[in-house]
Design a protein around this motif. Structure first.
Motif, PDB file in Angstrom:
ATOM      1  N   UNK A 132       4.458  -4.731  -3.401  1.00  0.00           N
ATOM      2  CA  UNK A 132       3.649  -3.880  -4.265  1.00  0.00           C
ATOM      3  C   UNK A 132       2.225  -4.404  -4.423  1.00  0.00           C
ATOM      4  N   UNK A 133       2.064  -5.710  -4.410  1.00  0.00           N
ATOM      5  CA  UNK A 133       0.717  -6.281  -4.399  1.00  0.00           C
ATOM      6  C   UNK A 133       0.036  -5.952  -3.081  1.00  0.00           C
ATOM      7  N   UNK A 134       0.789  -6.000  -1.989  1.00  0.00           N
ATOM      8  CA  UNK A 134       0.207  -5.709  -0.673  1.00  0.00           C
ATOM      9  C   UNK A 134      -0.279  -4.263  -0.572  1.00  0.00           C
ATOM     10  N   UNK A 135       0.340  -3.347  -1.304  1.00  0.00           N
ATOM     11  CA  UNK A 135      -0.213  -1.984  -1.361  1.00  0.00           C
ATOM     12  C   UNK A 135      -1.656  -2.013  -1.849  1.00  0.00           C
ATOM     13  N   UNK A 136      -1.885  -2.760  -2.912  1.00  0.00           N
ATOM     14  CA  UNK A 136      -3.207  -2.812  -3.525  1.00  0.00           C
ATOM     15  C   UNK A 136      -4.199  -3.518  -2.606  1.00  0.00           C
ATOM     16  N   UNK A 137      -3.768  -4.604  -1.980  1.00  0.00           N
ATOM     17  CA  UNK A 137      -4.649  -5.334  -1.071  1.00  0.00           C
ATOM     18  C   UNK A 137      -5.043  -4.477   0.127  1.00  0.00           C
ATOM     19  N   UNK A 138      -4.071  -3.767   0.696  1.00  0.00           N
ATOM     20  CA  UNK A 138      -4.356  -2.894   1.834  1.00  0.00           C
ATOM     21  C   UNK A 138      -5.303  -1.775   1.408  1.00  0.00           C
ATOM     22  N   UNK A 139      -5.065  -1.188   0.246  1.00  0.00           N
ATOM     23  CA  UNK A 139      -5.936  -0.135  -0.248  1.00  0.00           C
ATOM     24  C   UNK A 139      -7.369  -0.645  -0.399  1.00  0.00           C
ATOM     25  N   UNK A 199       1.988  -5.708  -9.296  1.00  0.00           N
ATOM     26  CA  UNK A 199       0.643  -6.150  -9.606  1.00  0.00           C
ATOM     27  C   UNK A 199       0.118  -5.573 -10.913  1.00  0.00           C
ATOM     28  N   UNK A 200      -0.918  -6.219 -11.388  1.00  0.00           N
ATOM     29  CA  UNK A 200      -1.764  -5.702 -12.462  1.00  0.00           C
ATOM     30  C   UNK A 200      -3.194  -5.840 -11.976  1.00  0.00           C
ATOM     31  N   UNK A 201      -4.041  -4.866 -12.291  1.00  0.00           N
ATOM     32  CA  UNK A 201      -5.459  -5.019 -11.985  1.00  0.00           C
ATOM     33  C   UNK A 201      -6.277  -5.017 -13.273  1.00  0.00           C
ATOM     34  N   UNK A 202      -7.428  -5.668 -13.187  1.00  0.00           N
ATOM     35  CA  UNK A 202      -8.436  -5.618 -14.242  1.00  0.00           C
ATOM     36  C   UNK A 202      -9.736  -5.214 -13.551  1.00  0.00           C
ATOM     37  N   UNK A 203     -10.132  -3.972 -13.743  1.00  0.00           N
ATOM     38  CA  UNK A 203     -11.334  -3.447 -13.110  1.00  0.00           C
ATOM     39  C   UNK A 203     -12.425  -3.322 -14.168  1.00  0.00           C
ATOM     40  N   UNK A 204     -13.165  -4.402 -14.332  1.00  0.00           N
ATOM     41  CA  UNK A 204     -14.246  -4.443 -15.326  1.00  0.00           C
ATOM     42  C   UNK A 204     -13.734  -4.085 -16.716  1.00  0.00           C
ATOM     43  N   UNK A 205     -12.567  -4.648 -17.066  1.00  0.00           N
ATOM     44  CA  UNK A 205     -11.993  -4.435 -18.387  1.00  0.00           C
ATOM     45  C   UNK A 205     -10.953  -3.345 -18.461  1.00  0.00           C
ATOM     46  N   UNK A 238      -2.064   2.334  -9.358  1.00  0.00           N
ATOM     47  CA  UNK A 238      -3.251   1.515  -9.096  1.00  0.00           C
ATOM     48  C   UNK A 238      -3.997   2.017  -7.871  1.00  0.00           C
ATOM     49  N   UNK A 239      -3.294   2.261  -6.769  1.00  0.00           N
ATOM     50  CA  UNK A 239      -4.020   2.660  -5.563  1.00  0.00           C
ATOM     51  C   UNK A 239      -4.580   4.076  -5.697  1.00  0.00           C
ATOM     52  N   UNK A 240      -3.910   4.944  -6.464  1.00  0.00           N
ATOM     53  CA  UNK A 240      -4.497   6.253  -6.740  1.00  0.00           C
ATOM     54  C   UNK A 240      -5.806   6.089  -7.524  1.00  0.00           C
ATOM     55  N   UNK A 241      -5.765   5.246  -8.524  1.00  0.00           N
ATOM     56  CA  UNK A 241      -6.959   5.007  -9.327  1.00  0.00           C
ATOM     57  C   UNK A 241      -8.085   4.432  -8.470  1.00  0.00           C
ATOM     58  N   UNK A 242      -7.786   3.428  -7.658  1.00  0.00           N
ATOM     59  CA  UNK A 242      -8.822   2.801  -6.848  1.00  0.00           C
ATOM     60  C   UNK A 242      -9.453   3.795  -5.882  1.00  0.00           C
ATOM     61  N   UNK A 243      -8.617   4.610  -5.218  1.00  0.00           N
ATOM     62  CA  UNK A 243      -9.149   5.596  -4.287  1.00  0.00           C
ATOM     63  C   UNK A 243      -9.985   6.645  -5.006  1.00  0.00           C
ATOM     64  N   UNK A 244      -9.570   7.025  -6.208  1.00  0.00           N
ATOM     65  CA  UNK A 244     -10.282   8.061  -6.968  1.00  0.00           C
ATOM     66  C   UNK A 244     -11.610   7.563  -7.523  1.00  0.00           C
ATOM     67  N   UNK A 245     -11.682   6.283  -7.852  1.00  0.00           N
ATOM     68  CA  UNK A 245     -12.860   5.766  -8.560  1.00  0.00           C
ATOM     69  C   UNK A 245     -13.782   4.925  -7.700  1.00  0.00           C
ATOM     70  N   UNK A 246     -13.373   4.655  -6.454  1.00  0.00           N
ATOM     71  CA  UNK A 246     -14.185   3.782  -5.598  1.00  0.00           C
ATOM     72  C   UNK A 246     -14.414   4.401  -4.221  1.00  0.00           C
ATOM     73  N   UNK A 247     -14.697   5.686  -4.195  1.00  0.00           N
ATOM     74  CA  UNK A 247     -15.142   6.328  -2.965  1.00  0.00           C
ATOM     75  C   UNK A 247     -14.080   6.523  -1.906  1.00  0.00           C
ATOM     76  N   UNK A 248     -12.862   6.830  -2.323  1.00  0.00           N
ATOM     77  CA  UNK A 248     -11.768   6.957  -1.366  1.00  0.00           C
ATOM     78  C   UNK A 248     -11.382   8.374  -1.008  1.00  0.00           C
ATOM     79  N   UNK A 249     -12.303   9.318  -1.089  1.00  0.00           N
ATOM     80  CA  UNK A 249     -11.931  10.715  -0.842  1.00  0.00           C
ATOM     81  C   UNK A 249     -11.439  10.940   0.580  1.00  0.00           C
TER      82      UNK A 249
END
Length: 207
Positions: A12-19, A54-60, A69-80
């Motif tokens: 599950x951490x590797x999902x986030x790292x790959x993303x 995993x847990x992430x901390x993205x600027x608080x 997490x990976x949905x959030x990262x793609x949505x908020x960091x240019x992953x369209x």
């Protein structure tokens, strides 16, 4: 900078790292989980009451659950490109991500614990056989989907759904059991192998 809490061997951490690799997103990572810092401490439970990585901390902004997490990262960091804003296209991706998190995960859990982790609590022969059969049945569902798309799980192009599904396929191939011949899945696995993120965090010898 994005901070990721969780050991790099966790699927599950590797999902986030790959993303993050797909998004070109810089991060720092801290080792938490079995063999490292304990997740049942008050410090970690304040971040995730389930005591899991995993847990992430993205600027608080703190978030747990790997697919969220990976949905959030793609949505908020240019992953369209891998998680489009169009509701119908996104729904197709979400459909397969949810399938991976529920149906597929439930199918392989007992077999993986028995055959890879060699858990003494997972050595019932009948339960193991049922899990292996269920796992292969669900990979067969993926086989038929890949035959239809001719490329990736949600369509012709790589999307966010291929991260959790691809890591699950890697786990299937990495578990010592009888693997039915699924040519579309095998070809998919080879296609994923051409992606740098998968080479680092998926097809890296860790099931």
């Amino acid at each position: 900078m994005l901070k990721i809490l969780g050991k790099a061997s966790s699927i599950n951490v590797r999902k986030v790292l790959w993303c993050c690799d797909e998004l070109g997103l810089p991060y720092t990572r801290e080792d938490w989980g079995s063999g490292f810092r304990a997740t049942d401490t008050a410090e970690f439970l304040a971040l995730n009451p389930n005591a899991m990585v995993p847990v992430i901390d993205d600027d608080g902004f703190v978030l747990w659950e790997s697919n969220a997490i990976i949905r959030y990262l793609a949505s908020s960091h240019g992953g369209e490109a891998i998680y489009p804003a169009d509701p119908k296209a996104r729904a197709r991706i979400d459909q397969w991500m949810d399938w991976q998190a529920t149906e597929l995960n439930n199918a392989w859990r007992y077999a993986f614990m028995a055959l890879v982790r060699q858990s003494p609590l997972h050595q019932d022969a009948a339960a193991l056989a049922a899990s292996v059969a269920g796992w292969s049945k669900h990979i067969g569902i993926l086989e038929r989907q890949l035959e239809r798309t001719g490329g990736y799980v949600a369509g012709e192009r790589f999307t966010l759904a291929d991260i959790p599904v691809g890591l699950s396929v890697n786990r299937w191939y990495g578990t010592p059991l009888q693997h039915p011949a699924y040519p579309a899945v095998a070809a998919y696995f080879e296609r994923l192998g051409g992606r740098e993120g998968f080479a680092r965090h998926g097809r890296n010898g860790i099931p």
